[in-house]
Write an enzyme that holds these catalytic residues in place. Structure first.
Site, PDB file in Angstrom:
ATOM      1  N   ASP A 196       0.870  -1.171   0.000  1.00 10.53           N
ATOM      2  CA  ASP A 196       0.000   0.000   0.000  1.00 10.53           C
ATOM      3  C   ASP A 196       0.916   1.233   0.000  1.00 10.53           C
ATOM      4  O   ASP A 196       2.129   1.114   0.218  1.00 10.53           O
ATOM      5  CB  ASP A 196      -0.881  -0.032   1.256  1.00 10.53           C
ATOM      6  N   ASP A 203      -0.163   5.152   1.138  1.00 13.13           N
ATOM      7  CA  ASP A 203      -0.396   6.086   2.243  1.00 13.13           C
ATOM      8  C   ASP A 203      -0.498   5.343   3.573  1.00 13.13           C
ATOM      9  O   ASP A 203      -1.331   4.439   3.716  1.00 13.13           O
ATOM     10  CB  ASP A 203      -1.675   6.883   2.005  1.00 13.13           C
ATOM     11  N   ASP A 247      -1.794  -0.730   6.184  1.00 17.56           N
ATOM     12  CA  ASP A 247      -1.979  -0.092   7.485  1.00 17.56           C
ATOM     13  C   ASP A 247      -3.446   0.135   7.835  1.00 17.56           C
ATOM     14  O   ASP A 247      -3.738   0.727   8.868  1.00 17.56           O
ATOM     15  CB  ASP A 247      -1.240   1.255   7.527  1.00 17.56           C
TER      16      ASP A 247
END
Length: 209
Positions: A11, A13, A158
Site C-alpha cells: 500500500d 499512504d 496499514d
C-alpha cells in the site's frame, strides 16, 4: 520468523509514506467547499476517493467533485514524508514489488514525488479498477501485472480495508500499526527485513518465533 514470497504488494499512504495530515486537510477543505458535513467522512480511511465522493454526493456531481478533490490533494503536499523502513524495504525487494493504492494516479505521483520515494514499475491505482479496497480487485491486479500467484504474495497495509482486500485476494498480510487483523503485525517497516533470495523474497521478523 522467516517467510518467503514470490512478490510483495505495498500500500502507499500510511505504509510507505506519511500523508496523514495532508489527506485530512484535503478532505476537510473538499467537504467545506462541496457543502458536505466533515463528520460524514468518518470511517472512510483506506477507501478510494471515487467511492467516498460517490457515498456523499448525488451522481450528477461525482465527476466534478472527484476532480476537485484531486486538484486539492495534488497541490497540498506539506508534511508528506517517507515512513521508517519504507525506502529500505522497497529497495531490498527490487523489481519483485508493486504499489497498490486507493489514490488516483495523479495524487499518487504527486505524493511519492513530495516524499522523494523512488517510483516503481508496477503501480495499481484507483484509476485501474472498478471496485477498490476492501474488494480484492486491486491486489489481484497487482499480482497479475507481476505475473505471480496472489496466494504467493505478501500484502503490506496499514488499514482494515486494505488488509481485507489483501486477504480476499488470497495473499498473506503484514499489518503496520496496532489493533489490525493480519497474519503478521509490526509497528512499521523498520521492524522487518526483506531480501531477495534466488527467485523469492524473504521476510524476516526479528524476535518472532
Amino acid at each position: 520468523m522467516r517467510l518467503e514470497f514470490d512478490a510483495v504488494l505495498f500500500d502507499l499512504d500510511g505504509t510507505l509514506i506519511d500523508s496523514t495530515e495532508a489527506v485530512r486537510r484535503a478532505w476537510r477543505r473538499w467537504a467545506e467547499e462541496e457543502g458536505v458535513d466533515p463528520a460524514r467522512l468518518a470511517g472512510t480511511k483506506g477507501k478510494p476517493a471515487k467511492e467516498i465522493v460517490a457515498s456523499l454526493l448525488p451522481p450528477e456531481r461525482h465527476e466534478e467533485a472527484l476532480a476537485h478533490y484531486s486538484h486539492i490533494a495534488t497541490h497540498d503536499l506539506e508534511g508528506v514524508v517517507v515512513l521508517p523502513g519504507a525506502r529500505e524495504a522497497t529497495e531490498a525487494v527490487g523489481d519483485r514489488k508493486a504499489i497498490v493504492t486507493s489514490c488516483t494516479r495523479d495524487v499518487t505521483t504527486a505524493r511519492t514525488a513530495a516524499a522523494r520515494l523512488p517510483t516503481t514499475d508496477v503501480l495499481v491505482t484507483a484509476d485501474d479498477v472498478d471496485r477498490g479496497k476492501p474488494e480484492p480487485a486491486p491486489y489481484l491486479l497487482g499480482a497479475r501485472m507481476l505475473g505471480v500467484d496472489p496466494r504467493r504474495c505478501l500484502v503490506v497495509e496499514d488499514t482494515a480495508a486494505g488488509l481485507t482486500s489483501g486477504r480476499a485476494a488470497g495473499c498473506t498480510t503484514l499489518g503496520l500499526g496496532n489493533d489490525l487483523a493480519a497474519d503478521v503485525v509490526v509497528p512499521d517497516l523498520s521492524h522487518v527485513r526483506f531480501e531477495v533470495v534466488g527467485d523469492r523474497v524473504a521476510l524476516t521478523v526479528p524476535g518472532e518465533g
